[in-house]
Design a protein around this motif. Sequence first.
Motif, PDB file in Angstrom:
ATOM      1  N   ASP A  67      26.305   9.260  58.915  1.00 39.07           N
ATOM      2  CA  ASP A  67      27.610   9.408  58.245  1.00 39.07           C
ATOM      3  C   ASP A  67      28.216   8.054  57.886  1.00 39.07           C
ATOM      4  O   ASP A  67      29.014   7.955  56.943  1.00 39.07           O
ATOM      5  CB  ASP A  67      28.585  10.172  59.141  1.00 39.07           C
ATOM      6  CG  ASP A  67      28.209  11.654  59.270  1.00 39.07           C
ATOM      7  OD1 ASP A  67      27.468  12.146  58.392  1.00 39.07           O
ATOM      8  OD2 ASP A  67      28.660  12.294  60.239  1.00 39.07           O
ATOM      9  N   LEU A  68      27.859   7.000  58.641  1.00 32.19           N
ATOM     10  CA  LEU A  68      28.434   5.667  58.421  1.00 32.19           C
ATOM     11  C   LEU A  68      27.561   4.777  57.521  1.00 32.19           C
ATOM     12  O   LEU A  68      27.948   3.662  57.197  1.00 32.19           O
ATOM     13  CB  LEU A  68      28.631   4.964  59.774  1.00 32.19           C
ATOM     14  CG  LEU A  68      29.589   5.639  60.757  1.00 32.19           C
ATOM     15  CD1 LEU A  68      29.530   4.944  62.111  1.00 32.19           C
ATOM     16  CD2 LEU A  68      31.008   5.634  60.205  1.00 32.19           C
ATOM     17  N   PHE A  69      26.386   5.275  57.146  1.00 37.43           N
ATOM     18  CA  PHE A  69      25.412   4.476  56.399  1.00 37.43           C
ATOM     19  C   PHE A  69      25.975   3.998  55.055  1.00 37.43           C
ATOM     20  O   PHE A  69      26.656   4.764  54.377  1.00 37.43           O
ATOM     21  CB  PHE A  69      24.153   5.332  56.157  1.00 37.43           C
ATOM     22  CG  PHE A  69      23.004   4.579  55.564  1.00 37.43           C
ATOM     23  CD1 PHE A  69      22.097   3.920  56.371  1.00 37.43           C
ATOM     24  CD2 PHE A  69      22.832   4.513  54.183  1.00 37.43           C
ATOM     25  CE1 PHE A  69      21.024   3.222  55.830  1.00 37.43           C
ATOM     26  CE2 PHE A  69      21.769   3.810  53.633  1.00 37.43           C
ATOM     27  CZ  PHE A  69      20.869   3.167  54.453  1.00 37.43           C
ATOM     28  N   PRO A  70      25.688   2.746  54.627  1.00 33.61           N
ATOM     29  CA  PRO A  70      24.837   1.733  55.260  1.00 33.61           C
ATOM     30  C   PRO A  70      25.588   0.782  56.198  1.00 33.61           C
ATOM     31  O   PRO A  70      25.005  -0.167  56.689  1.00 33.61           O
ATOM     32  CB  PRO A  70      24.303   0.967  54.056  1.00 33.61           C
ATOM     33  CG  PRO A  70      25.435   0.997  53.078  1.00 33.61           C
ATOM     34  CD  PRO A  70      26.065   2.359  53.243  1.00 33.61           C
ATOM     35  N   GLY A  71      26.861   1.029  56.425  1.00 32.97           N
ATOM     36  CA  GLY A  71      27.634   0.146  57.297  1.00 32.97           C
ATOM     37  C   GLY A  71      28.087  -1.118  56.572  1.00 32.97           C
ATOM     38  O   GLY A  71      27.967  -1.246  55.360  1.00 32.97           O
ATOM     39  N   ARG A  72      28.611  -2.048  57.325  1.00 34.55           N
ATOM     40  CA  ARG A  72      29.072  -3.319  56.752  1.00 34.55           C
ATOM     41  C   ARG A  72      27.851  -4.141  56.319  1.00 34.55           C
ATOM     42  O   ARG A  72      26.996  -4.484  57.132  1.00 34.55           O
ATOM     43  CB  ARG A  72      29.886  -4.092  57.783  1.00 34.55           C
ATOM     44  CG  ARG A  72      30.454  -5.392  57.237  1.00 34.55           C
ATOM     45  CD  ARG A  72      31.321  -6.065  58.291  1.00 34.55           C
ATOM     46  NE  ARG A  72      31.771  -7.354  57.829  1.00 34.55           N
ATOM     47  CZ  ARG A  72      32.532  -8.184  58.555  1.00 34.55           C
ATOM     48  NH1 ARG A  72      32.885  -7.835  59.784  1.00 34.55           N
ATOM     49  NH2 ARG A  72      32.924  -9.341  58.083  1.00 34.55           N
ATOM     50  N   LEU A  73      27.787  -4.441  55.040  1.00 34.46           N
ATOM     51  CA  LEU A  73      26.569  -5.020  54.455  1.00 34.46           C
ATOM     52  C   LEU A  73      26.432  -6.511  54.700  1.00 34.46           C
ATOM     53  O   LEU A  73      27.403  -7.259  54.648  1.00 34.46           O
ATOM     54  CB  LEU A  73      26.538  -4.748  52.950  1.00 34.46           C
ATOM     55  CG  LEU A  73      26.415  -3.275  52.542  1.00 34.46           C
ATOM     56  CD1 LEU A  73      26.691  -3.114  51.052  1.00 34.46           C
ATOM     57  CD2 LEU A  73      25.042  -2.732  52.885  1.00 34.46           C
ATOM     58  N   TRP A  74      25.188  -6.924  54.922  1.00 33.50           N
ATOM     59  CA  TRP A  74      24.829  -8.342  54.943  1.00 33.50           C
ATOM     60  C   TRP A  74      24.252  -8.762  53.589  1.00 33.50           C
ATOM     61  O   TRP A  74      24.091  -9.932  53.300  1.00 33.50           O
ATOM     62  CB  TRP A  74      23.763  -8.598  56.014  1.00 33.50           C
ATOM     63  CG  TRP A  74      24.195  -8.339  57.414  1.00 33.50           C
ATOM     64  CD1 TRP A  74      25.472  -8.377  57.908  1.00 33.50           C
ATOM     65  CD2 TRP A  74      23.352  -8.006  58.524  1.00 33.50           C
ATOM     66  NE1 TRP A  74      25.464  -8.100  59.255  1.00 33.50           N
ATOM     67  CE2 TRP A  74      24.181  -7.871  59.662  1.00 33.50           C
ATOM     68  CE3 TRP A  74      21.979  -7.830  58.677  1.00 33.50           C
ATOM     69  CZ2 TRP A  74      23.684  -7.557  60.919  1.00 33.50           C
ATOM     70  CZ3 TRP A  74      21.472  -7.505  59.931  1.00 33.50           C
ATOM     71  CH2 TRP A  74      22.319  -7.374  61.036  1.00 33.50           C
ATOM     72  N   PHE A  75      23.914  -7.779  52.785  1.00 36.58           N
ATOM     73  CA  PHE A  75      23.283  -8.022  51.480  1.00 36.58           C
ATOM     74  C   PHE A  75      23.954  -7.143  50.440  1.00 36.58           C
ATOM     75  O   PHE A  75      24.138  -5.940  50.652  1.00 36.58           O
ATOM     76  CB  PHE A  75      21.784  -7.691  51.560  1.00 36.58           C
ATOM     77  CG  PHE A  75      21.120  -7.523  50.218  1.00 36.58           C
ATOM     78  CD1 PHE A  75      20.836  -8.631  49.428  1.00 36.58           C
ATOM     79  CD2 PHE A  75      20.777  -6.264  49.739  1.00 36.58           C
ATOM     80  CE1 PHE A  75      20.218  -8.481  48.187  1.00 36.58           C
ATOM     81  CE2 PHE A  75      20.160  -6.100  48.503  1.00 36.58           C
ATOM     82  CZ  PHE A  75      19.882  -7.219  47.736  1.00 36.58           C
ATOM     83  N   ASN A  76      24.332  -7.746  49.320  1.00 36.02           N
ATOM     84  CA  ASN A  76      24.955  -7.009  48.231  1.00 36.02           C
ATOM     85  C   ASN A  76      23.984  -6.986  47.051  1.00 36.02           C
ATOM     86  O   ASN A  76      23.629  -8.016  46.501  1.00 36.02           O
ATOM     87  CB  ASN A  76      26.271  -7.698  47.821  1.00 36.02           C
ATOM     88  CG  ASN A  76      27.002  -6.936  46.729  1.00 36.02           C
ATOM     89  OD1 ASN A  76      26.441  -6.074  46.056  1.00 36.02           O
ATOM     90  ND2 ASN A  76      28.271  -7.268  46.559  1.00 36.02           N
ATOM     91  N   ARG A  77      23.564  -5.814  46.684  1.00 40.17           N
ATOM     92  CA  ARG A  77      22.544  -5.728  45.630  1.00 40.17           C
ATOM     93  C   ARG A  77      23.043  -6.200  44.265  1.00 40.17           C
ATOM     94  O   ARG A  77      22.238  -6.480  43.383  1.00 40.17           O
ATOM     95  CB  ARG A  77      22.020  -4.302  45.517  1.00 40.17           C
ATOM     96  CG  ARG A  77      22.979  -3.272  44.931  1.00 40.17           C
ATOM     97  CD  ARG A  77      22.145  -2.100  44.471  1.00 40.17           C
ATOM     98  NE  ARG A  77      22.917  -0.933  44.105  1.00 40.17           N
ATOM     99  CZ  ARG A  77      22.518  -0.054  43.186  1.00 40.17           C
ATOM    100  NH1 ARG A  77      21.378  -0.232  42.559  1.00 40.17           N
ATOM    101  NH2 ARG A  77      23.241   1.005  42.921  1.00 40.17           N
ATOM    102  N   TRP A  78      24.347  -6.288  44.080  1.00 36.73           N
ATOM    103  CA  TRP A  78      24.882  -6.696  42.779  1.00 36.73           C
ATOM    104  C   TRP A  78      24.986  -8.208  42.651  1.00 36.73           C
ATOM    105  O   TRP A  78      25.281  -8.717  41.569  1.00 36.73           O
ATOM    106  CB  TRP A  78      26.252  -6.051  42.554  1.00 36.73           C
ATOM    107  CG  TRP A  78      26.159  -4.553  42.572  1.00 36.73           C
ATOM    108  CD1 TRP A  78      26.652  -3.714  43.521  1.00 36.73           C
ATOM    109  CD2 TRP A  78      25.508  -3.722  41.618  1.00 36.73           C
ATOM    110  NE1 TRP A  78      26.352  -2.407  43.230  1.00 36.73           N
ATOM    111  CE2 TRP A  78      25.643  -2.378  42.056  1.00 36.73           C
ATOM    112  CE3 TRP A  78      24.812  -3.973  40.430  1.00 36.73           C
ATOM    113  CZ2 TRP A  78      25.113  -1.297  41.351  1.00 36.73           C
ATOM    114  CZ3 TRP A  78      24.280  -2.888  39.730  1.00 36.73           C
ATOM    115  CH2 TRP A  78      24.436  -1.586  40.177  1.00 36.73           C
ATOM    116  N   GLU A  79      24.759  -8.923  43.740  1.00 41.20           N
ATOM    117  CA  GLU A  79      24.731 -10.382  43.653  1.00 41.20           C
ATOM    118  C   GLU A  79      23.328 -10.848  43.272  1.00 41.20           C
ATOM    119  O   GLU A  79      22.345 -10.176  43.599  1.00 41.20           O
ATOM    120  CB  GLU A  79      25.145 -10.999  44.996  1.00 41.20           C
ATOM    121  CG  GLU A  79      26.599 -10.732  45.352  1.00 41.20           C
ATOM    122  CD  GLU A  79      26.973 -11.311  46.710  1.00 41.20           C
ATOM    123  OE1 GLU A  79      26.063 -11.820  47.407  1.00 41.20           O
ATOM    124  OE2 GLU A  79      28.161 -11.238  47.075  1.00 41.20           O
TER     125      GLU A  79
END
Length: 275
Positions: A29-41
């Motif tokens: 339910d919480l996926f993906p959580g606080r990201l370390w990687f942003n696919r838009w960067e």
Amino acid sequence: LGTHGPNEEAPEHAVLIAMGEEVLPILTDLFPGRLWFNRWEPHVQPPRGRSVSALCRVFVAFGDAAAPYMAELLKSDDPEIRYYATLVAAELPHPSVIEPLAAALLDDDQGVSRGALYALEVFHEQEGVEGLKESLRALAVASDSDQRSRLLAIRALAVLRDEGCVEVLIPILSAHSVLGEAAWRVLRMLTAQDFGAAEADWSAWFSANRDRARVEWLIDSLDHEEPEIRAIASRDLARASAQDYGYRVNMPADQRRAIQERYRLWWSAQDEPKG
């Protein structure tokens, strides 16, 4: 889970794993959580699933138990969730993930589609993947399907190292479109041969070699006249055997042939019945 960086071992990870599989629905339910990687960067290639977020790292740590949950996340209505799920799925090679990954191949979101293609590379020897290969072969030659779907099917067959698609792809070479070029590139990669768009030459080669293992095709091509073909052969042989015997594409021909013989000996040993 949101307070630790990608290079830190968070104590919460061990606690969650110790709590058992009951935590997986909550993490889903919480996926993906606080990201370390942003696919838009801007990035050269995406990270492994365990480096997407702390929550994703926990999913990977659960292994096979997490696979059914990842299969559901791959079907999410949210393309962001589907995208990050493809990265985690690449670290959870399990039969339950194959079908949703195959569907993600044709996703309207280009990132999800590329992520699924990348993930499938670890599935080429996975139980249940033969059925997927058959479906992809059918899609690759389906003239009533759109070009993008057929292209994605052809590329996926390459990623899955499906030597069974060689015969299917040869007739596509004559297509005056990107399909013909894609078929040529995949044939070249799978066979470690290059006959351009000459269907007759490809057919003759395949007729003579169809009953031999792909590893044998690769060993033959360690001494191919084209350096690029030798590179294809040596790369996949090193992956299959977990050794390269010091082979280099541009080394003298006599040295290439000596290593070629070592690979032949290695392969004959694999083929011997184990007593």
